[in-house]
Design a protein around this motif. Structure first.
Motif, PDB file in Angstrom:
ATOM      1  N   GLN A 127      -5.421 -13.162  17.319  1.00 20.46           N
ATOM      2  CA  GLN A 127      -6.689 -12.777  17.932  1.00 20.46           C
ATOM      3  C   GLN A 127      -7.763 -13.815  17.582  1.00 20.46           C
ATOM      4  O   GLN A 127      -7.659 -14.524  16.579  1.00 20.46           O
ATOM      5  CB  GLN A 127      -7.126 -11.398  17.420  1.00 20.46           C
ATOM      6  CG  GLN A 127      -6.083 -10.308  17.586  1.00 20.46           C
ATOM      7  CD  GLN A 127      -6.162  -9.623  18.920  1.00 20.46           C
ATOM      8  OE1 GLN A 127      -7.177  -9.712  19.601  1.00 20.46           O
ATOM      9  NE2 GLN A 127      -5.090  -8.943  19.316  1.00 20.46           N
ATOM     10  N   ARG A 128      -8.800 -13.863  18.386  1.00 13.60           N
ATOM     11  CA  ARG A 128      -9.909 -14.781  18.132  1.00 13.60           C
ATOM     12  C   ARG A 128     -10.502 -14.520  16.746  1.00 13.60           C
ATOM     13  O   ARG A 128     -10.788 -13.388  16.380  1.00 13.60           O
ATOM     14  CB  ARG A 128     -10.995 -14.608  19.200  1.00 13.60           C
ATOM     15  CG  ARG A 128     -12.147 -15.592  19.072  1.00 13.60           C
ATOM     16  CD  ARG A 128     -13.217 -15.307  20.117  1.00 13.60           C
ATOM     17  NE  ARG A 128     -14.336 -16.231  20.011  1.00 13.60           N
ATOM     18  CZ  ARG A 128     -14.429 -17.390  20.651  1.00 13.60           C
ATOM     19  NH1 ARG A 128     -13.453 -17.752  21.463  1.00 13.60           N
ATOM     20  NH2 ARG A 128     -15.476 -18.182  20.509  1.00 13.60           N
ATOM     21  N   GLY A 129     -10.684 -15.588  15.975  1.00 10.01           N
ATOM     22  CA  GLY A 129     -11.291 -15.476  14.664  1.00 10.01           C
ATOM     23  C   GLY A 129     -10.335 -15.112  13.546  1.00 10.01           C
ATOM     24  O   GLY A 129     -10.730 -15.082  12.379  1.00 10.01           O
ATOM     25  N   ASP A 130      -9.062 -14.819  13.854  1.00 12.13           N
ATOM     26  CA  ASP A 130      -8.104 -14.462  12.807  1.00 12.13           C
ATOM     27  C   ASP A 130      -7.911 -15.611  11.832  1.00 12.13           C
ATOM     28  O   ASP A 130      -8.087 -16.799  12.175  1.00 12.13           O
ATOM     29  CB  ASP A 130      -6.747 -14.103  13.424  1.00 12.13           C
ATOM     30  CG  ASP A 130      -6.711 -12.687  13.951  1.00 12.13           C
ATOM     31  OD1 ASP A 130      -7.708 -11.962  13.762  1.00 12.13           O
ATOM     32  OD2 ASP A 130      -5.698 -12.299  14.550  1.00 12.13           O
ATOM     33  N   ARG A 131      -7.512 -15.258  10.622  1.00 14.06           N
ATOM     34  CA  ARG A 131      -7.224 -16.249   9.571  1.00 14.06           C
ATOM     35  C   ARG A 131      -5.807 -15.992   9.086  1.00 14.06           C
ATOM     36  O   ARG A 131      -5.522 -14.926   8.544  1.00 14.06           O
ATOM     37  CB  ARG A 131      -8.229 -16.084   8.424  1.00 14.06           C
ATOM     38  CG  ARG A 131      -9.668 -16.314   8.853  1.00 14.06           C
ATOM     39  CD  ARG A 131     -10.651 -15.845   7.777  1.00 14.06           C
ATOM     40  NE  ARG A 131     -10.721 -14.411   7.682  1.00 14.06           N
ATOM     41  CZ  ARG A 131     -11.028 -13.749   6.565  1.00 14.06           C
ATOM     42  NH1 ARG A 131     -11.261 -14.411   5.446  1.00 14.06           N
ATOM     43  NH2 ARG A 131     -11.090 -12.435   6.549  1.00 14.06           N
ATOM     44  N   VAL A 132      -4.937 -16.962   9.278  1.00 15.88           N
ATOM     45  CA  VAL A 132      -3.510 -16.747   9.054  1.00 15.88           C
ATOM     46  C   VAL A 132      -2.979 -17.770   8.052  1.00 15.88           C
ATOM     47  O   VAL A 132      -3.082 -18.983   8.267  1.00 15.88           O
ATOM     48  CB  VAL A 132      -2.710 -16.865  10.373  1.00 15.88           C
ATOM     49  CG1 VAL A 132      -1.272 -16.451  10.153  1.00 15.88           C
ATOM     50  CG2 VAL A 132      -3.351 -16.014  11.462  1.00 15.88           C
ATOM     51  N   LEU A 133      -2.410 -17.273   6.971  1.00 15.12           N
ATOM     52  CA  LEU A 133      -1.759 -18.139   5.984  1.00 15.12           C
ATOM     53  C   LEU A 133      -0.253 -18.059   6.186  1.00 15.12           C
ATOM     54  O   LEU A 133       0.339 -16.976   6.103  1.00 15.12           O
ATOM     55  CB  LEU A 133      -2.112 -17.692   4.560  1.00 15.12           C
ATOM     56  CG  LEU A 133      -1.339 -18.381   3.425  1.00 15.12           C
ATOM     57  CD1 LEU A 133      -1.547 -19.892   3.453  1.00 15.12           C
ATOM     58  CD2 LEU A 133      -1.731 -17.803   2.075  1.00 15.12           C
ATOM     59  N   VAL A 134       0.367 -19.191   6.452  1.00 12.89           N
ATOM     60  CA  VAL A 134       1.818 -19.263   6.626  1.00 12.89           C
ATOM     61  C   VAL A 134       2.371 -20.077   5.455  1.00 12.89           C
ATOM     62  O   VAL A 134       2.274 -21.298   5.431  1.00 12.89           O
ATOM     63  CB  VAL A 134       2.198 -19.917   7.972  1.00 12.89           C
ATOM     64  CG1 VAL A 134       3.711 -19.971   8.117  1.00 12.89           C
ATOM     65  CG2 VAL A 134       1.570 -19.150   9.130  1.00 12.89           C
ATOM     66  N   ASP A 135       2.918 -19.373   4.474  1.00  9.90           N
ATOM     67  CA  ASP A 135       3.402 -20.025   3.257  1.00  9.90           C
ATOM     68  C   ASP A 135       4.915 -20.221   3.355  1.00  9.90           C
ATOM     69  O   ASP A 135       5.698 -19.286   3.216  1.00  9.90           O
ATOM     70  CB  ASP A 135       3.054 -19.165   2.039  1.00  9.90           C
ATOM     71  CG  ASP A 135       3.345 -19.888   0.729  1.00  9.90           C
ATOM     72  OD1 ASP A 135       3.949 -20.980   0.773  1.00  9.90           O
ATOM     73  OD2 ASP A 135       2.966 -19.355  -0.331  1.00  9.90           O
ATOM     74  N   LEU A 146       3.724 -26.415   3.389  1.00 10.44           N
ATOM     75  CA  LEU A 146       5.087 -26.938   3.542  1.00 10.44           C
ATOM     76  C   LEU A 146       5.871 -26.834   2.235  1.00 10.44           C
ATOM     77  O   LEU A 146       5.295 -26.909   1.147  1.00 10.44           O
ATOM     78  CB  LEU A 146       5.045 -28.406   3.955  1.00 10.44           C
ATOM     79  CG  LEU A 146       4.687 -28.753   5.396  1.00 10.44           C
ATOM     80  CD1 LEU A 146       4.807 -30.261   5.589  1.00 10.44           C
ATOM     81  CD2 LEU A 146       5.595 -28.034   6.376  1.00 10.44           C
ATOM     82  N   PRO A 147       7.200 -26.695   2.328  1.00 10.33           N
ATOM     83  CA  PRO A 147       8.028 -26.838   1.128  1.00 10.33           C
ATOM     84  C   PRO A 147       7.897 -28.261   0.582  1.00 10.33           C
ATOM     85  O   PRO A 147       7.774 -29.226   1.355  1.00 10.33           O
ATOM     86  CB  PRO A 147       9.449 -26.562   1.636  1.00 10.33           C
ATOM     87  CG  PRO A 147       9.276 -25.867   2.952  1.00 10.33           C
ATOM     88  CD  PRO A 147       7.994 -26.381   3.524  1.00 10.33           C
ATOM     89  N   ASP A 148       7.951 -28.392  -0.711  1.00 12.46           N
ATOM     90  CA  ASP A 148       7.751 -29.696  -1.334  1.00 12.46           C
ATOM     91  C   ASP A 148       8.792 -30.715  -0.882  1.00 12.46           C
ATOM     92  O   ASP A 148       8.487 -31.886  -0.655  1.00 12.46           O
ATOM     93  CB  ASP A 148       7.795 -29.526  -2.862  1.00 12.46           C
ATOM     94  CG  ASP A 148       7.725 -30.854  -3.592  1.00 12.46           C
ATOM     95  OD1 ASP A 148       6.862 -31.672  -3.235  1.00 12.46           O
ATOM     96  OD2 ASP A 148       8.539 -31.069  -4.507  1.00 12.46           O
ATOM     97  N   ALA A 149      10.046 -30.265  -0.725  1.00 13.17           N
ATOM     98  CA  ALA A 149      11.140 -31.201  -0.443  1.00 13.17           C
ATOM     99  C   ALA A 149      11.321 -31.487   1.045  1.00 13.17           C
ATOM    100  O   ALA A 149      12.201 -32.269   1.413  1.00 13.17           O
ATOM    101  CB  ALA A 149      12.443 -30.652  -1.024  1.00 13.17           C
ATOM    102  N   CYS A 150      10.533 -30.862   1.897  1.00 10.52           N
ATOM    103  CA  CYS A 150      10.726 -31.021   3.341  1.00 10.52           C
ATOM    104  C   CYS A 150       9.618 -31.868   3.951  1.00 10.52           C
ATOM    105  O   CYS A 150       8.450 -31.753   3.559  1.00 10.52           O
ATOM    106  CB  CYS A 150      10.767 -29.655   4.024  1.00 10.52           C
ATOM    107  SG  CYS A 150      12.132 -28.607   3.453  1.00 10.52           S
ATOM    108  N   GLU A 151       9.978 -32.678   4.903  1.00 10.79           N
ATOM    109  CA  GLU A 151       9.018 -33.560   5.551  1.00 10.79           C
ATOM    110  C   GLU A 151       8.533 -32.950   6.863  1.00 10.79           C
ATOM    111  O   GLU A 151       9.302 -32.300   7.577  1.00 10.79           O
ATOM    112  CB  GLU A 151       9.653 -34.927   5.824  1.00 10.79           C
ATOM    113  CG  GLU A 151       9.966 -35.714   4.569  1.00 10.79           C
ATOM    114  CD  GLU A 151       8.722 -35.979   3.733  1.00 10.79           C
ATOM    115  OE1 GLU A 151       7.662 -36.295   4.326  1.00 10.79           O
ATOM    116  OE2 GLU A 151       8.807 -35.873   2.497  1.00 10.79           O
ATOM    117  N   PRO A 152       7.277 -33.184   7.226  1.00 14.23           N
ATOM    118  CA  PRO A 152       6.752 -32.648   8.489  1.00 14.23           C
ATOM    119  C   PRO A 152       7.336 -33.371   9.687  1.00 14.23           C
ATOM    120  O   PRO A 152       7.754 -34.534   9.602  1.00 14.23           O
ATOM    121  CB  PRO A 152       5.246 -32.887   8.365  1.00 14.23           C
ATOM    122  CG  PRO A 152       5.120 -34.054   7.440  1.00 14.23           C
ATOM    123  CD  PRO A 152       6.250 -33.913   6.450  1.00 14.23           C
TER     124      PRO A 152
END
Length: 635
Positions: free
Chosen positions: A116-124, A158-164
Motif C-alpha cells: 500500500q502507499r506509504g508502507d514500510r517493508v523490511l525484507v531480511d 542481503l546474505p553476507d555470502a551472496c552477491e546482488p
C-alpha cells in the motif's frame, strides 16, 4: 567524571545479575495499529540509540530517490538496526511497518505482498544460505518495482555470502560498522546515563571481534555496575561491564576446582540461575537438583553444616538485604554457559530438574520466568532446539500457572531469536494443528498476539485459525482472539487471508469461526480505500461460499450473524454489496428456505423493517429465476 539516571521509565534494576521484566496480559488483547504494524516504541528505541556509520547519509539519500535500498554488510555490522532507522515513520512514509517472512514455507513470497502507499517493508534475507537465496532472487526486481509504483519504502538485507544481481546494483549500498565508542555513548544516553568519560580503548578492543548487538548487553551491564557500586565512575562501570561480557571459562574452571562436592556445584548452578532472585529459591533448587540426580541423601543435620551465606561465599556470591542472590563479580552468565557446555550428559536431567522445581516449592513468577529464560538461553546458544521445544510442551502441559508462564517465556525467547525464530514459528504451526494440551494452546494464542502478531501477522493468523478449529475452550479462546485481531487490522489483509483459507482449505469448524469473527461493517467500509473490501471480486466470491457453508452447517450463532449483516445493510451505504453476497450463497432449496425464513424473522422482530428483507429476497429469487412478490408486515 559522573553519571546520572534521568527520566527512568518502566522497571529499574537495582542489583547484580540479569533482570527479566516480562509484562503479562492474560485477559486483554493488546491494541495494535494494524496487521504487521510493529509498535512504534521499537522505532523510538532505534532513534534514541542509533549512531550513524560512515556513508549512512548517502544511503538515506538513496532510499529517498529509489524508495528501495539493498544493504550489504558483514554479520555484526548493525545491518538490521540501520534498516529499522531507514524505515522509521515520517511524513513521506506514514504507513504501516511490517517484515514479511520470505521463503518460510508459509505461503509468503515477495510477489504475493500487497503493498500500500506509504508502507514500510523490511525484507531480511541475511540468514539465508546460497540455495535459499537463489530461489528468492527472481522475485526481488518485481518487488522493487511494486514498491516504487506504490510509493512505499523498503529495505532489503542481503546474505553476507551472496552477491546482488546486476539489475539491482544501482540500489545496493554497503553498510559498515559505526564507531563502537560513539555508538556506546549514544546507547548509554538513551537510558539516561550521561557518561562524561568512558574507557574508549577497552570498548574499541572488545568490538574488534564482537557484534554490534553486544552494545545493548553492555549498556545493561553498565547500569547493573552503577547500581551495585554507585560511588565509582563511568570508566570503572564500563570496565566492570566489559569484564562481565568477557567473563569466560578460565574463571569458572578455577571456581569449580575449589568446589569438589556435588552439593557445592549444585548450589553454584542453582545460584547462577537465580542470580538477582530468591536466595531461598536457589537453596531449594540445589536440593531438588541433587534429588533429580539421585544423590544419596545426607543425614538431616543442618547445624553441622556451613550456613547459606558461607556456602555462597565459596564462589563469590552472597545474599543482599532483600534475601536475593548477588554475585560480587558478574560471573553468573559465565557459570551457566560453562556448566552447560562442560556437562552435556546432564542436559536432559536439567530439563527434568526445571520441571520439578515448582512441585514442592511456591516460587514467585519472577523467579520462575528468570530461571526459564536463562535455561532457554543455553538451549539457543548451543542450538538445542528440539529439546527446548519438548520442554515448552511439557511445561505447558502442567495445570499450574508458573510452568505455563515458563513455557511462554521459552517460546518467546525462541521466536525472537534471529537465527532460530523461523524454526520456532514452524514449531508453533505444527503444535497449532494439534496442540497436545490446553496449556500449550493458551501459550500459542498468547504468542500469536504478543510476539508474532505484530511482526508476522499472516503467520499469527494461520496459527490462530488452526487453533480456532479445535473444539472446546482453546477453540473458543482462539476464535475470540481472531475476532479481535481482524477488528484491529485496518488494512483488512488478515480478513482476505482467512477467507482464502476457508475456501481453499475448508474445515467443518470454519462456518462457526466465520459467524463469530467476520464483521460486515468492515466489509463495506470505504474509509481510506478506493473501494470496500466486499467489492473485490475474489472476496465477494469467498464470502458467498462461506455463507453457503454456513447455511448448510447452521453453526451456533449463524442467525445472529445474518442479523448483523441485515442491520449493516439497513444502516450503511454499501448495502447492495452485502445483499448481493447473501443472495449468491444458497445453492439448494433448503438453503434458500432457511435464508428466507431468517430474513422474515429478522424483519418482523424489528417491527416491520421489510425493505431490506424484500430487497434480499428479490435478489435471491432473481438469482434462482423465480418471480418475486413483496411481503407486507401485519400489525
Amino acid at each position: 567524571m559522573s553519571a546520572e539516571i534521568h527520566q527512568a521509565r518502566g522497571n529499574l534494576h537495582t542489583g547484580s545479575g540479569n533482570q527479566w521484566n516480562l509484562t503479562l496480559h492474560t485477559a486483554k488483547v493488546a491494541v495494535r495499529r494494524g496487521a504487521g504494524a510493529w509498535s512504534e516504541s521499537t522505532f523510538e528505541h532505534v532513534n534514541q540509540c542509533f549512531f550513524e556509520p560512515d556513508g549512512f547519509q548517502e544511503i538515506q539519500a538513496a532510499i529517498e530517490e529509489h524508495k528501495v535500498v539493498i544493504l550489504k554488510g558483514i554479520p555484526g555490522s548493525g545491518r538490521r538496526f540501520a534498516a529499522l532507522k531507514l524505515l522509521s515513520k515520517s511524513q513521506y512514509s506514514p504507513g504501516l511497518f511490517y517484515a514479511p517472512v520470505v521463503g518460510s514455507g508459509d505461503d509468503e513470497s515477495l510477489s504475493g505482498l500487497r503493498i500500500q502507499r506509504g508502507d514500510r517493508v523490511l525484507v531480511d534475507l541475511s540468514t539465508m544460505d546460497e540455495a535459499q537465496f537463489k530461489m528468492v532472487a527472481p522475485e526481488v526486481q518485481p518487488f522493487v518495482e511494486t514498491v516504487q509504483t506504490a510509493r512505499a519504502r523498503s529495505v532489503i538485507i542481503l546474505p553476507d555470502a551472496c552477491e546482488p544481481e546486476p539489475d539491482w546494483l544501482k540500489i545496493v549500498r554497503p553498510i559498515t560498522r559505526p564507531d563502537p565508542v560513539k555508538a556506546y555513548r549514544r546507547h548509554l544516553k538513551s537510558i539516561g546515563v550521561l557518561a562524561d568519560a568512558i574507557d574508549g580503548p577497552a570498548v574499541h578492543e572488545h568490538f574488534r571481534h564482537a557484534p554490534m548487538a553486544d552494545l545493548t548487553r553492555l549498556m545493561l551491564l553498565v547500569v547493573e555496575a552503577r547500581d551495585a557500586n554507585p560511588t565509582l565512575d563511568d570508566r570503572a562501570w564500563t570496565r566492570v561491564a566489559l569484564e562481565a561480557l568477557r567473563a569466560g571459562p578460565k574463571e569458572v574452571a578455577a571456581i569449580l576446582k575449589e568446589l569438589k562436592a556435588g552439593q557445592q556445584r549444585a548450589l553454584l548452578l542453582a545460584s547462577s540461575l537465580f542470580a538477582g532472585g530468591s536466595a531461598d529459591g536457589a537453596w531449594h533448587a540445589a536440593r531438588v537438583l541433587l534429588e533429580t540426580l539421585r544423590y544419596p541423601k545426607d543425614p538431616d543435620l543442618p547445624l553441622d553444616r556451613s550456613d547459606l551465606q558461607e556456602q555462597l561465599a565459596l564462589f563469590g556470591a552472597g545474599i543482599d538485604q532483600h534475601r536475593h542472590i548477588q554475585f560480587h563479580k558478574p560471573l553468573d552468565a559465565a557459570i551457566r554457559a560453562y556448566m552447560w557446555d562442560g556437562y552435556p550428559a546432564l542436559r536432559n536431567t536439567l530439563a527434568e530438574w526445571i520441571k520439578a522445581l515448582g512441585k514442592n516449592w511456591k516460587w514467585s513468577l519472577a523467579d520462575a520466568e528468570r530461571v526459564a529464560a536463562r535455561f532457554g538461553e543455553q538451549h539457543l546458544r548451543t542450538r538445542q532446539i528440539t529439546s527446548m521445544a519438548k520442554l515448552i510442551a511439557d511445561l505447558a502441559g502442567s495445570e499450574a500457572d508458573e510452568p505455563i508462564r515458563q513455557a511462554f517465556v521459552l517460546l518467546e525467547l525462541g521466536l525472537k531469536h534471529p537465527d532460530h525464530g523461523r524454526g520456532f514459528r514452524r514449531q508453533m504451526w505444527e503444535w497449532a494443528k494439534n496442540p497436545p494440551s490446553d496449556g500449550l494452546g493458551e501459550v500459542l494464542i498468547r504468542a500469536c498476539v504478543e510476539v508474532i502478531g505484530d511482526t508476522h501477522p499472516d503467520q499469527a493468523l494461520v496459527r490462530l485459525h488452526h487453533l480456532a478449529r479445535r473444539s472446546g475452550r482453546i477453540g473458543e479462546m482462539a476464535c475470540e482472539t481472531l475476532a479481535v485481531q481482524l477488528a484491529q487490522d485496518r488494512l483488512l489483509r488478515l480478513i482476505r487471508l482467512l477467507l482464502f483459507r476457508m475456501v481453499e482449505h475448508p474445515n467443518d469448524r470454519d462456518p462457526a469461526i466465520f459467524v463469530h469473527v467476520i464483521d460486515p461493517h468492515l466489509l463495506i467500509d470505504w474509509r481510506g480505500r478506493a473501494r470496500p473490501l466486499a467489492a473485490e471480486p475474489a472476496v465477494r466470491t469467498q464470502l458467498a461460499l462461506a455463507w453457503r457453508a454456513t447455511l448448510a452447517k447452521q453453526p451456533r450463532g449463524w442467525q445472529e450473524q445474518l442479523d448483523s449483516w441485515l442491520i449493516a445493510a439497513a444502516n450503511r451505504s454499501g448495502s447492495e454489496l452485502l445483499l448481493a453476497i447473501l443472495a449468491e450463497a444458497p445453492d439448494d432449496l433448503a438453503a434458500r428456505s432457511r435464508l428466507h425464513a431468517a430474513a422474515v424473522a429478522w424483519a418482523a422482530a424489528r417491527g416491520g423493517a421489510w425493505s431490506v428483507a424484500d430487497a434480499l429476497l428479490e435478489r435471491v429469487n432473481d438469482a434462482q429465476g423465480f418471480s418475486f412478490v413483496a411481503m407486507e408486515g401485519t400489525d
